[in-house]
Motif scaffolding. Structure first.
Motif, PDB file in Angstrom:
ATOM      1  N   GLY A 270     -15.118   5.156  43.300  1.00 11.72           N
ATOM      2  CA  GLY A 270     -15.677   4.107  43.757  1.00 11.72           C
ATOM      3  C   GLY A 270     -16.991   3.445  43.279  1.00 11.72           C
ATOM      4  O   GLY A 270     -17.463   3.807  41.759  1.00 11.72           O
ATOM      5  N   LYS A 271     -17.737   2.807  44.103  1.00 10.16           N
ATOM      6  CA  LYS A 271     -18.954   2.337  42.779  1.00 10.16           C
ATOM      7  C   LYS A 271     -19.947   2.361  43.645  1.00 10.16           C
ATOM      8  O   LYS A 271     -20.418   2.590  45.023  1.00 10.16           O
ATOM      9  CB  LYS A 271     -18.650   0.797  43.182  1.00 10.16           C
ATOM     10  N   SER A 272     -21.564   2.551  43.305  1.00  7.88           N
ATOM     11  CA  SER A 272     -22.715   2.398  43.343  1.00  7.88           C
ATOM     12  C   SER A 272     -23.029   1.192  44.106  1.00  7.88           C
ATOM     13  O   SER A 272     -22.419   0.502  44.046  1.00  7.88           O
ATOM     14  CB  SER A 272     -23.838   3.107  42.480  1.00  7.88           C
ATOM     15  N   GLU A 273     -24.202   1.175  44.881  1.00 10.50           N
ATOM     16  CA  GLU A 273     -25.029  -0.054  45.188  1.00 10.50           C
ATOM     17  C   GLU A 273     -25.061  -1.607  44.187  1.00 10.50           C
ATOM     18  O   GLU A 273     -25.360  -2.033  44.606  1.00 10.50           O
ATOM     19  CB  GLU A 273     -26.390   0.480  45.858  1.00 10.50           C
ATOM     20  N   ASP A 274     -24.989  -0.566  42.704  1.00 12.25           N
ATOM     21  CA  ASP A 274     -25.121  -1.479  41.510  1.00 12.25           C
ATOM     22  C   ASP A 274     -23.952  -2.039  41.033  1.00 12.25           C
ATOM     23  O   ASP A 274     -23.981  -2.374  40.393  1.00 12.25           O
ATOM     24  CB  ASP A 274     -26.486  -0.764  40.305  1.00 12.25           C
ATOM     25  N   GLY A 275     -22.964  -1.780  41.432  1.00 17.23           N
ATOM     26  CA  GLY A 275     -21.620  -1.909  41.264  1.00 17.23           C
ATOM     27  C   GLY A 275     -21.287  -1.375  40.297  1.00 17.23           C
ATOM     28  O   GLY A 275     -20.475  -1.879  39.540  1.00 17.23           O
ATOM     29  N   GLN A 276     -21.646   0.254  39.741  1.00 17.17           N
ATOM     30  CA  GLN A 276     -21.452   0.794  38.769  1.00 17.17           C
ATOM     31  C   GLN A 276     -20.297   1.434  39.002  1.00 17.17           C
ATOM     32  O   GLN A 276     -20.905   2.157  40.374  1.00 17.17           O
ATOM     33  CB  GLN A 276     -22.024   1.061  38.160  1.00 17.17           C
ATOM     34  N   ALA A 277     -19.241   1.741  38.795  1.00 18.36           N
ATOM     35  CA  ALA A 277     -18.276   3.051  38.999  1.00 18.36           C
ATOM     36  C   ALA A 277     -18.949   3.660  38.718  1.00 18.36           C
ATOM     37  O   ALA A 277     -19.821   4.544  37.491  1.00 18.36           O
ATOM     38  CB  ALA A 277     -17.683   2.737  37.820  1.00 18.36           C
ATOM     39  N   LEU A 278     -18.491   5.152  39.798  1.00 19.75           N
ATOM     40  CA  LEU A 278     -19.322   6.173  39.721  1.00 19.75           C
ATOM     41  C   LEU A 278     -17.188   7.061  39.301  1.00 19.75           C
ATOM     42  O   LEU A 278     -16.265   7.240  39.803  1.00 19.75           O
ATOM     43  CB  LEU A 278     -19.303   6.914  40.499  1.00 19.75           C
ATOM     44  N   THR A 279     -17.994   7.939  38.747  1.00 17.63           N
ATOM     45  CA  THR A 279     -16.776   8.857  37.871  1.00 17.63           C
ATOM     46  C   THR A 279     -17.427  10.478  38.151  1.00 17.63           C
ATOM     47  O   THR A 279     -16.447  11.110  38.479  1.00 17.63           O
ATOM     48  CB  THR A 279     -17.070   9.124  36.170  1.00 17.63           C
ATOM     49  N   CYS A 280     -18.061  10.625  38.983  1.00 17.04           N
ATOM     50  CA  CYS A 280     -18.501  11.890  40.665  1.00 17.04           C
ATOM     51  C   CYS A 280     -18.111  11.975  41.149  1.00 17.04           C
ATOM     52  O   CYS A 280     -17.698  10.607  42.145  1.00 17.04           O
ATOM     53  CB  CYS A 280     -20.018  12.696  40.123  1.00 17.04           C
ATOM     54  N   ALA A 281     -17.655  12.984  41.569  1.00 14.71           N
ATOM     55  CA  ALA A 281     -17.103  12.528  43.522  1.00 14.71           C
ATOM     56  C   ALA A 281     -17.768  14.135  44.088  1.00 14.71           C
ATOM     57  O   ALA A 281     -18.653  14.161  43.482  1.00 14.71           O
ATOM     58  CB  ALA A 281     -15.945  13.623  43.249  1.00 14.71           C
ATOM     59  N   GLU A 282     -18.131  14.203  45.539  1.00 15.12           N
ATOM     60  CA  GLU A 282     -18.559  14.771  46.279  1.00 15.12           C
ATOM     61  C   GLU A 282     -17.399  15.508  47.391  1.00 15.12           C
ATOM     62  O   GLU A 282     -16.636  15.250  47.409  1.00 15.12           O
ATOM     63  CB  GLU A 282     -20.154  14.040  47.379  1.00 15.12           C
ATOM     64  N   ALA A 283     -17.990  16.747  47.806  1.00 16.17           N
ATOM     65  CA  ALA A 283     -17.565  17.434  48.991  1.00 16.17           C
ATOM     66  C   ALA A 283     -17.634  18.318  49.571  1.00 16.17           C
ATOM     67  O   ALA A 283     -18.848  19.018  50.259  1.00 16.17           O
ATOM     68  CB  ALA A 283     -16.849  19.189  47.770  1.00 16.17           C
ATOM     69  N   TYR A 284     -17.322  17.696  50.845  1.00 20.37           N
ATOM     70  CA  TYR A 284     -18.377  18.578  52.429  1.00 20.37           C
ATOM     71  C   TYR A 284     -17.231  19.322  52.365  1.00 20.37           C
ATOM     72  O   TYR A 284     -16.639  19.849  53.167  1.00 20.37           O
ATOM     73  CB  TYR A 284     -18.402  16.905  52.644  1.00 20.37           C
ATOM     74  N   ASP A 285     -18.376  21.140  52.807  1.00 19.61           N
ATOM     75  CA  ASP A 285     -17.659  21.807  53.566  1.00 19.61           C
ATOM     76  C   ASP A 285     -18.597  22.091  55.214  1.00 19.61           C
ATOM     77  O   ASP A 285     -19.724  22.268  55.101  1.00 19.61           O
ATOM     78  CB  ASP A 285     -18.789  23.190  52.121  1.00 19.61           C
TER      79      ASP A 285
END
Length: 399
Positions: free
Chosen positions: A245-260
């Protein structure tokens, strides 16, 4: 030769009484009037009827594509399907099967296909306004509900199609109306996260919520660590992942998140997409989980890659038989279908002419990139293959 005559059956000139459940009906009773009664009749030699419980267990194992025929049997069978009771029994005994819901470009109706795409049916027209019908939409499923989120003239709305009644209903709305969000289905519920708020200042969100089809309601979950839009979601290792996805600044995000759900927390996964090419107008990541392995369609190269959890890296498995690079990933469906990968789009060969092309394969995460070890895609015939190859929405329902 025998035939029924009132409540009697003639065989070889002899008249035989017909047994009703619970006893023998006296055909000489003047109150009977020789008319057929609203009950199940069988001859004395017929085998006993099945119990109601056993009938339900048998019906629960019948393919869902056959359920539309039950209404012609009797009212009880129709009620089992329309009330949703039969689907609860299927869930309890572990009988589930995937169906694929597709909305192609240029069409006003959704189509529902069985897993093998041998049978299809057209859904009722979604009764939205013209703004919703012509605009971008996002879809997900939970239980026997297909949810379609989009913009109407009065704002963001969510329509739901209920498989049990074969009808569309409006709502319920999300707690935070959003677009361009991540979503995924697990069991009987679905989760959405991130996206852009559309009921105000178009804020990029980090909130998440879960949909419960039994209560027809959305429940807020803890917020992610990062705000993100144009992201994708999936379930793996019992966790809900939000990828890219992209941040609020429009920068591409290479990180991910996992919800447990066990500890009710989000875990940040740095550099999960560090080796993935990212285009400014690229679609959200096309990902699918099969047998607890994460696969991604790299649209710029038209290849499938598998995520290697131990090293937080990706490995190429082989090409796909469709042209995902035509529109930078837009208009392509890449989904998990049980133990198979499903891809729908414009064929790179001439399997189905200019219509949508459908392929499946059983992926092996250990497959080598040699010609002998590459993914083996099987083309599927489809009675509606004249539909546009540009897929506006696609969703797999497991019920």
């Amino acid at each position: 030769m025998s035939k029924e005559k009132g409540l009697e059956r003639e065989e070889g000139g002899a008249t035989m009484p017909i047994k009703k459940r619970g006893g023998v009906v006296d055909s000489t009773d003047p109150n009977m009037g020789g008319e057929s009664q609203d009950a199940d009749y069988c001859s004395e030699d017929a085998p006993p009827s099945l119990s109601d419980e056993l009938e339900v267990l048998i019906l629960a194992r019948v393919p869902r594509s056959e359920y539309s025929k039950f209404s012609a049997v009797n009212k009880r069978f129709l009620s089992l399907v329309s009330s949703g009771e039969l689907y609860k029994v299927r869930r309890d005994i572990g009988v589930r099967e995937p169906s694929v819901f597709v909305l192609a470009s240029g069409e006003s109706n959704w189509w529902a296909f069985d897993r093998s795409f041998r049978s299809c049916r057209q859904l009722p027209i979604l009764p939205s306004d013209v703004c919703f019908a012509s605009g971008d939409k996002e879809t997900l499923s939970a239980g026997t509900h297909l949810l379609v989120s989009g913009m109407e003239i009065d704002g963001r709305v969510t329509w739901r199609y209920e498989l049990t009644s074969n009808r569309w209903f409006k709502g319920p709305p999300m707690n935070s109306p959003r677009g361009l969000f991540a979503s995924a289905t697990c069991g009987n519920h679905a989760v959405v996260a991130g996206g852009i708020r559309v009921d105000g200042n178009r804020e990029v969100l980090r909130t998440a919520e879960r949909y419960d089809p039994d209560g027809k309601s959305w429940v807020l979950l803890p917020s992610m660590n990062r705000r993100r839009q144009f992201c994708s979601g999936c379930y793996m290792d019992g966790k809900f992942y939000v990828i890219g996805g992209k941040s609020e600044d429009g920068q591409a995000l290479t990180c991910a998140e996992a919800y447990d759900e066990t500890n009710d927390k989000w875990e940040l996964i740095p550099d999960m997409l560090k080796d993935t090419p990212i285009s400014t107008y690229h679609s959200p990541p096309l990902v699918a989980v099969v047998n607890n392995h994460l696969y991604a369609l790299e649209t710029s190269l038209n290849v499938v890659r598998v995520y290697v959890k131990a090293t937080n890296s990706w490995r190429t498995l082989g090409p796909v038989p469709i042209r995902a690079d035509f529109n930078r990933g837009w208009g392509v469906a890449f989904k998990s279908l049980g133990n198979e990968l499903l891809v729908i789009g414009s064929s790179s060969a001439s399997y189905t002419g200019h219509g949508m092309s459908i392929f499946t394969c059983i992926p092996d995460p250990t497959t080598a990139t040699t010609e002998e070890g590459r993914l083996r895609w099987e083309p599927l015939e489809c009675s509606k293959n004249r539909s546009s190859h540009f897929i506006r929405n696609c969703c797999v329902m497991i019920a």
